[in-house]
Design a protein around this motif. Structure first.
Motif, PDB file in Angstrom:
ATOM      1  N   ASN A 357      -4.060   4.141   6.490  1.00 56.31           N
ATOM      2  CA  ASN A 357      -4.640   5.260   5.738  1.00 56.31           C
ATOM      3  C   ASN A 357      -3.642   5.890   4.773  1.00 56.31           C
ATOM      4  O   ASN A 357      -4.021   6.752   3.969  1.00 56.31           O
ATOM      5  N   LEU A 358      -2.374   5.488   4.891  1.00 55.87           N
ATOM      6  CA  LEU A 358      -1.327   6.137   4.107  1.00 55.87           C
ATOM      7  C   LEU A 358      -0.879   5.318   2.908  1.00 55.87           C
ATOM      8  O   LEU A 358      -0.004   5.772   2.160  1.00 55.87           O
ATOM      9  N   THR A 359      -1.436   4.130   2.717  1.00 54.93           N
ATOM     10  CA  THR A 359      -0.931   3.271   1.645  1.00 54.93           C
ATOM     11  C   THR A 359      -1.119   3.940   0.286  1.00 54.93           C
ATOM     12  O   THR A 359      -2.065   4.711   0.070  1.00 54.93           O
ATOM     13  N   TRP A 360      -0.209   3.620  -0.633  1.00 53.57           N
ATOM     14  CA  TRP A 360      -0.228   4.266  -1.943  1.00 53.57           C
ATOM     15  C   TRP A 360      -1.532   4.062  -2.711  1.00 53.57           C
ATOM     16  O   TRP A 360      -1.988   5.007  -3.388  1.00 53.57           O
ATOM     17  N   PRO A 361      -2.192   2.912  -2.657  1.00 54.18           N
ATOM     18  CA  PRO A 361      -3.482   2.817  -3.355  1.00 54.18           C
ATOM     19  C   PRO A 361      -4.479   3.878  -2.896  1.00 54.18           C
ATOM     20  O   PRO A 361      -5.171   4.483  -3.723  1.00 54.18           O
ATOM     21  N   LYS A 362      -4.536   4.122  -1.586  1.00 50.56           N
ATOM     22  CA  LYS A 362      -5.451   5.153  -1.070  1.00 50.56           C
ATOM     23  C   LYS A 362      -4.950   6.548  -1.419  1.00 50.56           C
ATOM     24  O   LYS A 362      -5.735   7.447  -1.743  1.00 50.56           O
ATOM     25  N   THR A 363      -3.633   6.717  -1.343  1.00 51.95           N
ATOM     26  CA  THR A 363      -3.066   8.029  -1.693  1.00 51.95           C
ATOM     27  C   THR A 363      -3.282   8.329  -3.169  1.00 51.95           C
ATOM     28  O   THR A 363      -3.591   9.463  -3.553  1.00 51.95           O
ATOM     29  N   GLY A 364      -3.117   7.306  -4.017  1.00 50.33           N
ATOM     30  CA  GLY A 364      -3.342   7.494  -5.446  1.00 50.33           C
ATOM     31  C   GLY A 364      -4.762   7.930  -5.754  1.00 50.33           C
ATOM     32  O   GLY A 364      -4.994   8.766  -6.642  1.00 50.33           O
ATOM     33  N   ILE A 365      -5.745   7.371  -5.036  1.00 49.10           N
ATOM     34  CA  ILE A 365      -7.145   7.775  -5.224  1.00 49.10           C
ATOM     35  C   ILE A 365      -7.316   9.251  -4.885  1.00 49.10           C
ATOM     36  O   ILE A 365      -8.008   9.999  -5.604  1.00 49.10           O
TER      37      ILE A 365
END
Length: 753
Positions: A357-365
């Protein structure tokens, strides 16, 4: 959308730099329709070869570059500025220079906070409050941080967004990377990040002897290098200590500390190669840890001390906690996990699942969604109209702290009276004026009780020839024979005000005897500031004694001296009394405005307003009061000094605008008065308040590095006189507005009724 990011940036070796880069690529990289660029913060002694996305750099300690950067950003077409905030990466005291940039910003602002203290210094608290006030949204990476912002920094809950620290989306096979590093037969314990005393590496090392006996194939790998700030202050002392500890515990074959910066991809290889990740930090005050987030994101089995971020992130079985400094407890947990592979595997699996849940693609969204929502808000206009209800309550608490039965102590160490420096006439004269104003404007009887102390000090310091001594030791010993002309003039000003506004007749008699004894000195004065202060004192005296022809004539002679000084030194481009602007500048036109109230003299009035407008042009160029600095002042045809700004100069400007409004009823002077008062509360070159609401004192000035936190008598009295003058001006304005709005017939009818 187009974004601009402010923070450190690779190749500068900094955790926030890595965060800025990862955020940039997750939001505005090649894979999205969004665009952006980086404003990178350079430290003092390094130059970097930045990638193409870095369009602008700021030298950390060059305040002018922060202001220039704001102009560049405003003209760039960017929709939102995203600031990565950590006190240590910006210039000035506690990173205060970033406020100058943010104040000049004209686009939306979102701030990610990497450090939030529950026990900030006064400066840290003031800076963070100001940043959060200017931001449209504030991002935190820990739920506890939300409570801190609300309870300590007064940030509204609706302004705070929670987005956890992102982690790179790397994937490696543990067996392959162990083989690559030639560690396939080893059990790897890992810690990484900049090394410093608070990281607690020694706690983990002390946990190893018992563990090694049971698991002799253990390797504890400590990746990272000594933190740059630690190197500047202490060198590699901590590293030497750790290596000596390793030798003393005979762990040379089990602990490796390369003291090198590790690139991000290699770092994740080591994370996947490791069996257990350890963060043995020494105290709880760590609101965000990028290294901890990385470890969880890589699916490591994490053991940590219970600092704030770890307590939250490792809850619900994501990791294990041990007590601060408790090496034995750490040993027991390590043995348990290495003895029970199933338990270790379950811990790694739990961390990995959470880390997805912490990966940058998800964080970027999440950040992109936040930016979209932010852009729906209107940009707040930073310059707001003055509201008298927002003024701090008037408090004489610090004045009482500085005052004893002799007088007011002139200096303070922070907010504690500095008895070593004793007393001075200047401050006791100002204190008398302040106390009289407080009694007149607020009916403050505690202020009235202070008046005899200050008046008796003035009496005690007067010489037989009418002059005054200035300095008195704490033991009441005289420290000079004759004080400065400036101190003389300020005393006459205070005495004149008392003669014009006596609380009772006994005060009038006492002050009159001192005042009259000093009169023979008036004509001998050479300093134009002393002359100016004396003119103000005489003007107040004549308001109560208009028939005193000799004093009226004396006022005329002294006013003529100021006018002559102006005519000698002024030109079309320099309309001033001297070939330089120095200290207490506004007192010169102020004195002539007071004289103009008594004398109907066109030359005096014209000189007063001409010099005042010139001073305004030099101190209000940016729309707020920027005082001439005392570190080198401002010579004609030279460059003005910006810092060592003194509260006394702000007070003089406030008094000047009040008198100008009184004579002209021009509301623009009233606006300038309120803006000058706001200099004390943060509308200044550093965008930070000098008034301390906790001590009720005023700091001694604005320096190039930040605020001088000492709170001496001069500064606090300047603030209080300014505060009371604002109240007085506001009352005068309301009175004038009432009369202006009422017709003569209605006013007459109202009086009859």
């Amino acid at each position: 959308m187009k974004f601009v990011y402010i923070g450190t940036y690779p190749p500068r070796e900094c955790g926030i730099g890595s965060f800025t880069r990862d955020l940039y690529y997750s939001m505005a990289g090649d894979s999205t329709n969004n665009k952006g660029f980086i404003v990178a913060i350079n430290n003092l002694d390094e130059e970097y070869s930045y990638p193409k996305e870095v369009k602008l750099t700021i030298q950390q300690e060059n305040r002018n570059e922060y202001i220039a950067a704001a102009k560049h950003i405003n003209n760039s077409g960017a929709d939102v500025c995203i600031l990565q905030h950590e006190f240590g990466i910006f210039g000035g005291q506690s990173g205060i220079y970033i406020l100058s940039l943010l104040h000049h910003l004209k686009i939306h602002l979102v701030v990610t906070l990497h450090t939030i203290s529950n026990a900030p210094s006064n400066t840290e608290k003031a800076i963070l409050k100001e940043i959060c006030k200017m931001a449209n949204m504030v991002v935190v990476m820990n739920l506890k941080a939300i409570d801190f912002l609300i309870d300590i920094y007064d940030v509204p809950r609706e302004k705070i967004a929670f987005i956890e620290h992102g982690v790179p989306d790397f994937h490696f096979d543990q067996k392959k990377v162990k083989k690559e590093f030639k560690l396939e037969e080893k059990k790897i314990l890992l810690t990484f990040g900049f090394l410093s005393r608070n990281k607690g590496i020694e706690v983990a090392i002390k946990a190893l002897p018992k563990l090694v006996k049971k698991h002799p194939n253990i390797i504890y790998l400590v990746l990272g290098k000594i933190h740059p700030s630690v190197m500047r202050s202490s060198g590699n002392e901590y590293l030497v200590y750790l290596r000596q500890l390793i030798k003393d515990l005979t762990l040379e074959d089990h602990v490796i500390i390369p003291n090198e910066y590790v690139p991000q991809e290699d770092l994740f290889k080591y994370l996947y190669a490791s069996d257990i990740y350890i963060t043995p930090y020494n105290n709880e005050a760590q609101i965000t840890s990028g290294t901890l987030s990385y470890a969880v994101g890589a699916g490591s089995a994490v053991i940590s001390t219970p600092y704030w971020h770890a307590t939250e992130l490792l809850a619900n079985g994501v990791g294990r906690l041990f007590d601060f400094h408790n090496s034995n407890q750490l040993t027991d947990i390590l043995i348990e996990l290495l003895d029970e592979p199933e338990t270790l595997h379950a811990l790694r699996k739990k961390a990995y699942e959470y880390g997805r849940n912490l990966t940058w693609p998800k964080t970027g969204i999440k950040y992109n969604n936040l930016m979209f929502d932010t852009l729906q808000d209107e940009i707040e206009i930073k310059e707001q109209s003055f509201d008298i209800l927002n003024m701090p309550p008037l408090s004489l608490r610090h004045i009482h702290r500085l005052t004893d039965d002799t007088g007011i102590i002139q200096h303070a160490k922070f907010n504690i009276p500095n008895l070593k420096d004793g007393y001075c006439l200047d401050d006791n004269a100002r204190a008398l004026l302040m106390a009289l104003l407080a009694y007149k404007e607020k009916n403050n009887y505690k202020a009235l009780e202070l008046c005899p102390i200050y008046l008796s000090y003035i009496h005690y310091m007067q010489n037989e020839d009418g002059t005054f001594r200035n300095f008195l030791g704490f033991d009441r010993s005289f420290l000079d024979e004759v004080g400065s002309e400036d101190s003389f003039g300020r005393t006459i000003w205070a005495l004149g005000y008392l003669l014009s506004n006596p609380p009772n007749y006994s005060y009038y008699q006492s002050s009159e005897s001192i005042f009259k004894k000093a009169v023979p000195v008036f004509d001998k004065l050479k300093s134009i500031r002393s002359i100016a202060n004396t003119i103000i004192g005489i003007s107040y005296y004549l308001k109560r004694n208009p028939a005193d022809d000799s004093m009226t004539e004396l006022l005329s002679r002294l006013s003529k001296k100021l006018v002559e000084s102006y005519e000698t030194n002024s030109s079309d481009s320099w309309r001033w009394f001297e070939p330089f602007l120095t200290y207490d500048n506004a007192m010169l036109p102020l004195a002539l405005l007071h004289a103009a109230e008594i004398h109907n003299d066109d030359k005096i009035r014209k000189t007063a307003f001409s010099s005042m407008e010139f001073l305004i042009s030099k101190t209000f160029a940016n729309g707020y009061l920027s005082i001439i600095g005392n570190d080198s002042w401002y010579e004609k045809d030279g460059k003005r000094a910006v810092f060592a700004q003194q509260p006394l100069d702000a007070m003089a400007m406030i008094l000047l605008f009040k008198q100008a409004f009184k004579l002209t009823k021009n509301e623009e002077y009233l606006n300038k008065l309120f803006k000058s008062y706001m200099w004390f509360l943060g509308e200044n070159d550093l965008r930070i308040s000098l008034y301390d609401s906790e001590t009720n004192g005023c700091c001694d000035g604005l320096e190039s590095y930040g605020v001088n936190r000492n709170q001496g008598a001069e500064s606090t009295l300047a603030y209080l006189i300014s505060h009371l003058t604002v109240l007085q001006a506001h009352k005068d304005f309301n009175k004038a507005s009432f009369i202006k709005k009422r017709s003569p017939e209605k006013i007459s009818q109202n009086l009859i009724n």
